[in-house]
Design an enzyme around this catalytic site. Structure first.
Site, PDB file in Angstrom:
ATOM      1  CG  HIS A  18     -14.695  60.205  42.806  1.00  0.00           C
ATOM      2  ND1 HIS A  18     -14.792  61.466  42.262  1.00  0.00           N
ATOM      3  CD2 HIS A  18     -13.712  59.560  42.125  1.00  0.00           C
ATOM      4  CE1 HIS A  18     -13.877  61.586  41.285  1.00  0.00           C
ATOM      5  NE2 HIS A  18     -13.218  60.434  41.183  1.00  0.00           N
ATOM      6  CG  HIS A  48     -16.327  55.422  40.188  1.00  0.00           C
ATOM      7  ND1 HIS A  48     -15.539  54.710  41.080  1.00  0.00           N
ATOM      8  CD2 HIS A  48     -15.906  55.057  38.957  1.00  0.00           C
ATOM      9  CE1 HIS A  48     -14.692  53.949  40.404  1.00  0.00           C
ATOM     10  NE2 HIS A  48     -14.884  54.147  39.111  1.00  0.00           N
ATOM     11  CG  ASP A  77     -11.455  61.179  37.516  1.00  0.00           C
ATOM     12  OD1 ASP A  77     -12.255  61.141  38.474  1.00  0.00           O
ATOM     13  OD2 ASP A  77     -10.271  60.827  37.620  1.00  0.00           O
ATOM     14  CG  HIS A  95     -12.165  56.494  37.542  1.00  0.00           C
ATOM     15  ND1 HIS A  95     -12.501  55.971  38.774  1.00  0.00           N
ATOM     16  CD2 HIS A  95     -11.931  57.824  37.740  1.00  0.00           C
ATOM     17  CE1 HIS A  95     -12.484  56.946  39.679  1.00  0.00           C
ATOM     18  NE2 HIS A  95     -12.137  58.068  39.080  1.00  0.00           N
TER      19      HIS A  95
END
Length: 384
Positions: free
Chosen positions: A259, A262, A176, A276
């Site tokens: 992101h 993601h 992340d 995540h």
């Protein structure tokens, strides 16, 4: 029509506290924030922190009221927690656990009009410091970002708890956090608006870059420390990079393709059991491919994140390069209006993104083979 003056802004939590056994001082740091805290933690987390939290709050003269977390930060769960805050007449709500618990509590604290506190028990995401929550459907598919006018009043991280947790959590946090600089760099190039509601400050961008530098230097020894359940200087640095530097960096530096990818990946059922940060790492690698980054940079990224224990192939997230329909659906979800991929300094089409996703399988396999790293293992999704 009046033109809005562009601004640069940086936002952050009111206080950040980190250290070994810091949870034993939670009551001390909660006292200035309220008299009637509501603690939200699932049974698993409460099983290993409950005793210390109870002792700390009791020593500070605070009542100990704990409610269970339902598992997914959905609109329904946020509404349930908001009702519990009102029921208990709480004046500060405390999330103890992972990013999902923290996001649900932030949203509930805001809805109830009280202060909120993050006590992450893992360093697996940069959720604890931010003024936003990621809300999912009850099935775990990304639904929306909810933005709040302020960050948590307190973020308290006990590094011994992080060291006691499985190493895969720390690896996910590294995934992340590594995206932070890649996305802040892209946002700076395009002068796009950050999650903080203005253009990036020098501060936000510099913290994002510092996060990257700290991780490249310390992530591998920190992973070893966690495997031995010990707190070392390298682990302290990585926890700060994963939590504070990445949190401030993504929010005040900007998000871009990683992101958004993601979020697109959550549209595929196969990926639902993944952390995540595991999905974000696929996003970071795909962003580097979209940018046409130097081959040496991409090679280094694949080797390093594979050694950390992060997925660098589609196989490892339950996907296959042959299933172009599935990859196209992911690309469509990642490029919808309002997604952060539009902060890239160039236009990214669904076709561009699908091609980039297809390409990472063969690319990563070749790099890993050349470096003597293990073959990717097929990810078997957990079904809820």
């Amino acid at each position: 029509m009046t033109e809005t003056t562009p601004i640069r802004t940086v936002i952050s939590p009111a206080r950040y506290v980190q250290g070994k056994n810091a949870i034993t001082r939670l009551g001390e740091f909660l006292t200035p924030l309220g008299n009637s805290p509501l603690l939200v933690a699932d049974d698993l987390v409460w099983g290993f922190v409950g005793h210390d939290v109870e002792a700390s709050l009791s020593a500070a003269g605070l009542p100990v009221i704990r409610e269970d977390f339902g598992g997914i930060p959905s609109a329904r769960e946020v509404d349930r927690l908001t009702g519990l805050i009102t029921q208990h007449s709480a004046d500060v709500v405390v999330a103890v656990g992972g990013g999902s618990t923290i996001d649900a509590v932030k949203a509930a604290g805001y809805a109830a009009g009280i202060r909120w506190v993050s006590v992450p028990t893992v360093a697996s995401t940069d959720a604890p410091t931010s003024a936003l929550a990621v809300i999912y459907t009850d099935e775990g598919v990304f639904e929306e970002y909810r933005f709040f006018p302020k960050n948590p009043d307190l973020v308290l991280v006990d590094t011994q708890l992080v060291a006691n947790a499985p190493a895969s959590f720390l690896a996910a946090g590294v995934g992340d956090a590594l995206a932070t600089w890649l996305e802040a760099r892209a946002t700076r190039q395009s002068n796009a608006t950050t999650m903080a509601g203005g253009m990036a400050t020098l501060t936000g961008t510099a913290l994002a870059q510092l996060s990257w530098d700290v991780l490249w230097e310390n992530a591998l020894p920190a992973m070893d420390a966690v495997r031995d359940n010990v707190v070392t200087p390298a682990l302290e640095k990585v926890v700060e990079a994963n939590t504070l530097l990445s949190g401030l960096g993504f929010e005040s530096g900007g998000l871009a393709a990683a992101h958004a990818i993601h979020n697109g990946l959550t549209a595929s059922d196969q990926t639902h059991g993944l952390a995540h940060g595991q999905k974000v790492n696929i996003g970071s690698l795909t962003q580097l491919v979209l940018e046409g980054a130097p081959t040496a940079d991409i090679t280094d990224f694949i080797e390093f994140t594979t050694r950390v224990g992060l997925p660098t192939t589609l196989t490892e997230v339950g996907l296959t390069p042959d299933d172009t329909d599935d990859l196209r659906r992911i690309a469509e979800a990642a490029t919808v209006g309002g997604e952060t991929i539009h902060n890239m300094p160039f236009e990214v089409s669904v076709g561009d993104l699908t091609s980039a996703l297809v390409s990472i399988e063969r690319l990563s396999r070749r790099v890993r083979s050349n470096a003597g790293l293990p073959e990717p293992e097929l990810y078997q999704p957990r079904h809820h």
